[in-house]
Design an enzyme around this catalytic site. Structure first.
Site, PDB file in Angstrom:
ATOM      1  N   HIS A  12      -2.844  -3.325  -3.134  1.00  0.00           N
ATOM      2  CA  HIS A  12      -4.204  -3.098  -2.642  1.00  0.00           C
ATOM      3  C   HIS A  12      -5.174  -2.944  -3.816  1.00  0.00           C
ATOM      4  O   HIS A  12      -6.331  -3.390  -3.747  1.00  0.00           O
ATOM      5  CB  HIS A  12      -4.216  -1.849  -1.758  1.00  0.00           C
ATOM      6  CG  HIS A  12      -5.344  -1.809  -0.789  1.00  0.00           C
ATOM      7  ND1 HIS A  12      -5.574  -0.750   0.062  1.00  0.00           N
ATOM      8  CD2 HIS A  12      -6.334  -2.704  -0.522  1.00  0.00           C
ATOM      9  CE1 HIS A  12      -6.639  -0.998   0.803  1.00  0.00           C
ATOM     10  NE2 HIS A  12      -7.118  -2.169   0.470  1.00  0.00           N
ATOM     11  N   GLU A  50       2.707  -0.967   4.462  1.00  0.00           N
ATOM     12  CA  GLU A  50       2.400   0.400   4.051  1.00  0.00           C
ATOM     13  C   GLU A  50       3.707   1.147   3.780  1.00  0.00           C
ATOM     14  O   GLU A  50       4.686   0.977   4.508  1.00  0.00           O
ATOM     15  CB  GLU A  50       1.620   1.130   5.147  1.00  0.00           C
ATOM     16  CG  GLU A  50       0.211   0.595   5.381  1.00  0.00           C
ATOM     17  CD  GLU A  50      -0.829   1.267   4.505  1.00  0.00           C
ATOM     18  OE1 GLU A  50      -0.438   2.119   3.676  1.00  0.00           O
ATOM     19  OE2 GLU A  50      -2.020   0.944   4.665  1.00  0.00           O
ATOM     20  N   ASP A  98      -3.736   2.095  -4.674  1.00  0.00           N
ATOM     21  CA  ASP A  98      -2.376   1.920  -4.165  1.00  0.00           C
ATOM     22  C   ASP A  98      -1.869   0.484  -4.399  1.00  0.00           C
ATOM     23  O   ASP A  98      -2.666  -0.449  -4.445  1.00  0.00           O
ATOM     24  CB  ASP A  98      -2.307   2.284  -2.673  1.00  0.00           C
ATOM     25  CG  ASP A  98      -3.351   1.563  -1.816  1.00  0.00           C
ATOM     26  OD1 ASP A  98      -4.517   1.477  -2.227  1.00  0.00           O
ATOM     27  OD2 ASP A  98      -2.994   1.087  -0.723  1.00  0.00           O
ATOM     28  N   HIS A 130       0.831  -1.188   0.000  1.00  0.00           N
ATOM     29  CA  HIS A 130       0.000   0.000   0.000  1.00  0.00           C
ATOM     30  C   HIS A 130       0.880   1.257   0.000  1.00  0.00           C
ATOM     31  O   HIS A 130       2.038   1.206   0.393  1.00  0.00           O
ATOM     32  CB  HIS A 130      -0.833   0.095   1.287  1.00  0.00           C
ATOM     33  CG  HIS A 130      -1.574  -1.132   1.671  1.00  0.00           C
ATOM     34  ND1 HIS A 130      -2.946  -1.244   1.555  1.00  0.00           N
ATOM     35  CD2 HIS A 130      -1.153  -2.304   2.223  1.00  0.00           C
ATOM     36  CE1 HIS A 130      -3.338  -2.418   2.010  1.00  0.00           C
ATOM     37  NE2 HIS A 130      -2.274  -3.078   2.415  1.00  0.00           N
ATOM     38  N   TYR A 131       0.307   2.402  -0.385  1.00  0.00           N
ATOM     39  CA  TYR A 131       0.872   3.687   0.011  1.00  0.00           C
ATOM     40  C   TYR A 131      -0.048   4.308   1.050  1.00  0.00           C
ATOM     41  O   TYR A 131      -1.232   3.983   1.131  1.00  0.00           O
ATOM     42  CB  TYR A 131       1.118   4.621  -1.171  1.00  0.00           C
ATOM     43  CG  TYR A 131      -0.053   4.996  -2.037  1.00  0.00           C
ATOM     44  CD1 TYR A 131      -1.218   5.585  -1.526  1.00  0.00           C
ATOM     45  CD2 TYR A 131       0.002   4.809  -3.420  1.00  0.00           C
ATOM     46  CE1 TYR A 131      -2.269   5.950  -2.338  1.00  0.00           C
ATOM     47  CE2 TYR A 131      -1.051   5.171  -4.246  1.00  0.00           C
ATOM     48  CZ  TYR A 131      -2.181   5.740  -3.697  1.00  0.00           C
ATOM     49  OH  TYR A 131      -3.226   6.097  -4.507  1.00  0.00           O
ATOM     50  N   THR A 132       0.500   5.226   1.843  1.00  0.00           N
ATOM     51  CA  THR A 132      -0.243   5.739   2.988  1.00  0.00           C
ATOM     52  C   THR A 132      -1.092   6.968   2.693  1.00  0.00           C
ATOM     53  O   THR A 132      -2.009   7.275   3.461  1.00  0.00           O
ATOM     54  CB  THR A 132       0.719   6.108   4.128  1.00  0.00           C
ATOM     55  OG1 THR A 132       1.602   7.158   3.673  1.00  0.00           O
ATOM     56  CG2 THR A 132       1.532   4.906   4.580  1.00  0.00           C
TER      57      THR A 132
END
Length: 257
Positions: free
Chosen positions: A151, A104, A161, A41-43
């Site tokens: 994700h 993440e 993401d 994921h990215y946050t």
């Protein structure tokens, strides 16, 4: 009298706890690891805010990779379920929180500008940290390369993401994911340009790869989202959700591995 009754009760409880006998001499061979997938994921937030959200908010992940120093934070023990995947599906498995490790990465994701959407890149230090962490996780848990996913792969109707700037090909070259053979893609593309496959074919092949896609036979909104998620992962230069010959060629090459 009351003291005597209390003493007898304590003795009975002690006897019950000591009386349990478990025979562990017949271990079954029919089991596997709880952890089957790794989801990246990215946050969409900076490092401080990401730590706050993932430790005191309504979501969590097993690991967080920072931005400048690319510090690897472990936020949830791998034996515990983190809340990072939500409503998700991959390869027939649903609600992947229970069967995955979530990673993440601190990254803003994107911003919308008058000239279109601009995606933020990942730093070299972050990618190196991702590779090192994935190698460790995969080795300990025996995770198949095809089960290292984003994700957007497991929730294509609502997530983007880790985005098109994430270097999936580079990870695959390290054995941390899958990637199509370029020569196979070229051969397949020449064939599909002459004879394009049907939408049913795309839906069947996407499902075979692992995506959750309704077999409607029509290019509906949901199917476009799934195609776009597939393209973002395997052809990040263009992820418009259009079922073109190159996308079909990549899909065919991946499923022929």
């Amino acid at each position: 009298m009351k003291l005597l009754l209390v003493a007898l009760s304590l003795l009975m409880l002690a006897g019950c706890s000591k009386g349990l006998s478990i025979d562990r001499s017949h271990p079954s061979a029919n089991h596997d690891n709880r952890v089957q997938f790794v989801v990246l994921h990215y946050t969409s937030a900076d490092e401080a805010r990401s730590l706050q959200l993932l430790t005191h908010g309504e979501v969590s992940s097993h690991y967080l990779i920072g931005d400048r120093s690319a510090t690897v934070y472990q936020l949830v023990d791998e034996s515990q379920r983190a809340w990072h995947a939500g409503d998700s599906q991959w390869d027939g498995r649903t609600w992947l929180n229970s069967s995955s490790i979530g990673i993440e990465i601190v990254n803003p994701g994107y911003k919308d500008t008058p000239n279109g959407r601009v995606w933020y890149p990942y730093s070299e230090a972050q990618i190196q940290a991702v590779i090192a962490l994935l190698k460790d996780i995969v080795q300990r848990n025996g995770i198949a390369p095809r089960n290292i996913i984003g994700h957007s792969d497991i929730a294509p109707l609502r997530k983007t993401d880790p985005g098109p700037m994430f270097p999936w090909q580079r990870l695959a070259e390290q054995g941390l994911g899958i990637w199509p053979d370029a020569q196979a893609v070229a051969r397949n593309q020449a064939r599909f340009q002459v004879s394009p496959p049907s939408i049913s074919w795309y839906q069947q092949q996407l499902a075979r790869l692992g995506y959750n896609v309704v077999q409607s036979g029509e290019l509906d909104v949901a199917t476009r989202h799934v195609i776009a998620a597939f393209q973002m992962h395997f052809r990040p230069q263009r992820f418009d959700g259009e079922p073109d010959a190159q996308s079909a060629a990549i899909l065919q090459a991946l499923n022929s591995r």
